[in-house]
Write an enzyme that holds these catalytic residues in place. Sequence first.
Site, PDB file in Angstrom:
ATOM      1  N   LYS A 167     -45.513  45.951 113.025  1.00 58.49           N
ATOM      2  CA  LYS A 167     -45.414  46.497 111.671  1.00 58.49           C
ATOM      3  C   LYS A 167     -45.254  45.363 110.654  1.00 58.49           C
ATOM      4  CE  LYS A 167     -40.532  47.753 111.616  1.00 58.49           C
ATOM      5  NZ  LYS A 167     -39.564  48.792 111.288  1.00 58.49           N
ATOM      6  N   ARG A 168     -44.906  44.198 111.166  1.00 62.73           N
ATOM      7  CA  ARG A 168     -44.835  43.023 110.309  1.00 62.73           C
ATOM      8  C   ARG A 168     -46.202  42.710 109.673  1.00 62.73           C
ATOM      9  NH1 ARG A 168     -40.204  40.216 110.014  1.00 62.73           N
ATOM     10  NH2 ARG A 168     -38.930  41.296 111.525  1.00 62.73           N
TER      11      ARG A 168
END
Length: 546
Positions: A251-252
Site C-alpha cells: 500500500k506504500r
Amino acid sequence: MAVTRFAPSPTGYLHIGGARTALFSLLWARKTDGKFILRIEDTDQSRNTPTAAKQVMDDLHWLGINWDYGPEVGGPAEPYFQSQRKAIYEKYVNQLIEQGKAYYCFDTPDELEQMRQKAAAQKKNFLYPRPAEFPDSSQIEQARSQGKPVAVRFCMTDEEIIVDDCIRGQVKFSGSGLSDFIILKSDGFPTYHFACVVDDELMGVTHVLRGQEHLMNTPGHIALQKAFGFKTPVYAHMSVTVSEGGGKMSKRDRAKVLKEAIKKSQNLDMEALAVIGGISTSELEEFLTGDAIPDQPAIDAMAELLNIELPEVNIVDFFKSGYLPQAIVNFLALLGYNPPVEKEILTMAELIDTFDPSRFNKTNSLFDRKKLLSFNMEHIKLLGEQELLKRYKDFLKGTNSPAADADDKLLLRIIKAGAGARTLAEIEQKSRFLFIDCGKIEYNEKDVEKVLLKNNGDGLAVLAELKNRLLKINEVSEKAIEDMLRGLAEEKKAGLGKVAQPLRLAICGTTVSLPIFDSVDMLGIEETIKRIDRTVSKFSPMCKKE
Ligand code: GLU
C-alpha cells in the site's frame, strides 16, 4: 490428495500476494481431488478490524477461489475463525507445559527490549534466557497479582531442523541459534506460530503454501510439530512478487503516488482534503511529511478528489479499475510458476488441469502491469455475452457509475460497441456520455482546439452541416447515420475523421468514445442535435474572436 489451506490474518482487503497464495493452494487441492480450507487467523486483537474477514471472503469469492471448509460453509474442524478456538489452544499449551516443553515467563516489554539491546551490542542473535527452573504456580500467581504480562514460551530444540521445501529444496536451520518463542500471549490468545501448527494438524492440512517471508518461521513450526508428535506437512514457500518500481507490492506504492500528487497540486485546500479522507489535518500533515500511511478508504477518497489513479495492490483495487477476475487469476498463476503448456491465456479449469507443483520458480517475479492489461483484454473477449454483462453490471454498481441503472439491452449494446477494450472501466468511460445530461458534458480543451477551432472553425462549420443532415434522416439507424457521415466526408473530399471527430466531441466532450455511428444511434437524434447546438453556441464566439 492434498489438503491445503489459505490462512489470512484479516487486517484489511485481500492483497494481490495473498490472492496468489490462495490461488495456488486451491489449484493444488483441486488437481489432486483434495480439499481447500479457508482459515481466518484473527488472534491478533490489536490488528483485526471487524469487517476485514468479510472483505477477504468477498474478494476470494469474486476471484472464484471457493473453499470446501471454512467460514460460511463449515466443515469437520469447525470453527474456522481462530479467535473462536481459544479453548483448543489452551489445551495444547497445557499439554506442553505438563511435559516440560513450555514454561511461563513474565517479562515486560522494557525488560525484553533491554535483553535485545544487550544481545545486539554483543553482536549476537537474541536468544531468550531459558530459566534453569520453570516458574511454579505461586510465582505465576504472584506475577499476575503484580500486573506483569504472563505469557508462555516454547522450549526450542537444540537440534538441527531441516525444512524440506518443495520449491527451495532442503533448507537447514540450527535449532540452537533459535530462541524460545512465545506460544501463548499475555492476553490469553495464542501466537500465530502456535495456532497455525495446532490447526494445520487438527484440520488435516497436508500441504502448506505461503510466501517466502514465512520460511524463517518454519523451523519453529517443525519443532512444535515434533514436540507434539504431529506430522509435518509439505511446505512450499513461494517467491516474492515485486512491483515495477522495485520493492514489494504494498500500500506504500499507492500512498507514494498520492503523496506526490498532493504535493504537486497547487491551491489545494488541505482542510477539505482531510475531511474528504476522513482524517484529521494533523494526520494528513504526518502523511505528507513522514512515514505514516492513512488507511485504504482515506487514500482512495483523497485520490478521487484529486482525480488521480493509484497503482492497484489489493484485489478490490483491480475490481474498481475494471479487471476481470479471470484475468487476475490467469496473471497471478504465471507469477513464480510456469505451467507446462504453450499458451499463456488460461482459464481456471485449464490451470487446475495442468497444475504441476514441480514448476514453481525460486526467483522473484515482476508484476508486469502491461501484461495484466493485455490479459484482461483477452479475457474480456473470451467471456460469453451474458457473463460479460453480469461482470459489467457488478463493475458499474461497485464503482457507483451513472450507468448502473441502465437496462440490460442498452448495456449489451454498449459492451458490443466497446469490443477490444482492455478494461471494463474503458468501456464505461467511453460510454459515459450516454448517462450524463447535455448540460453537464465537459469538453476537453485540447480536443476543442484541434477539432473545432483550428482552421477558422472548420469543425464548427461541419457541425452546423451535420445538424441539417441529421434532421433529414427519415428512418434512424446505425446504417443511416453511417451513410450520412460517409456521404458528407466524401463531398468534402476528406477522411471520415474530419466529420466524425467534431460530432464525437459535441456529444461526448472528448474524441474518445465508442464507434461514432453506434454512439449517435444510442444517444438518439434529438439529443445529438441538442448537444451540437450547445457546442456550436459555446465555441463559435471563441472562434470569431480569433
Ligand atoms: N496468517 C498468516 C499470514 O497471513 C498465515 C501464514 C501461513 O500461511 O502460515 O501471513
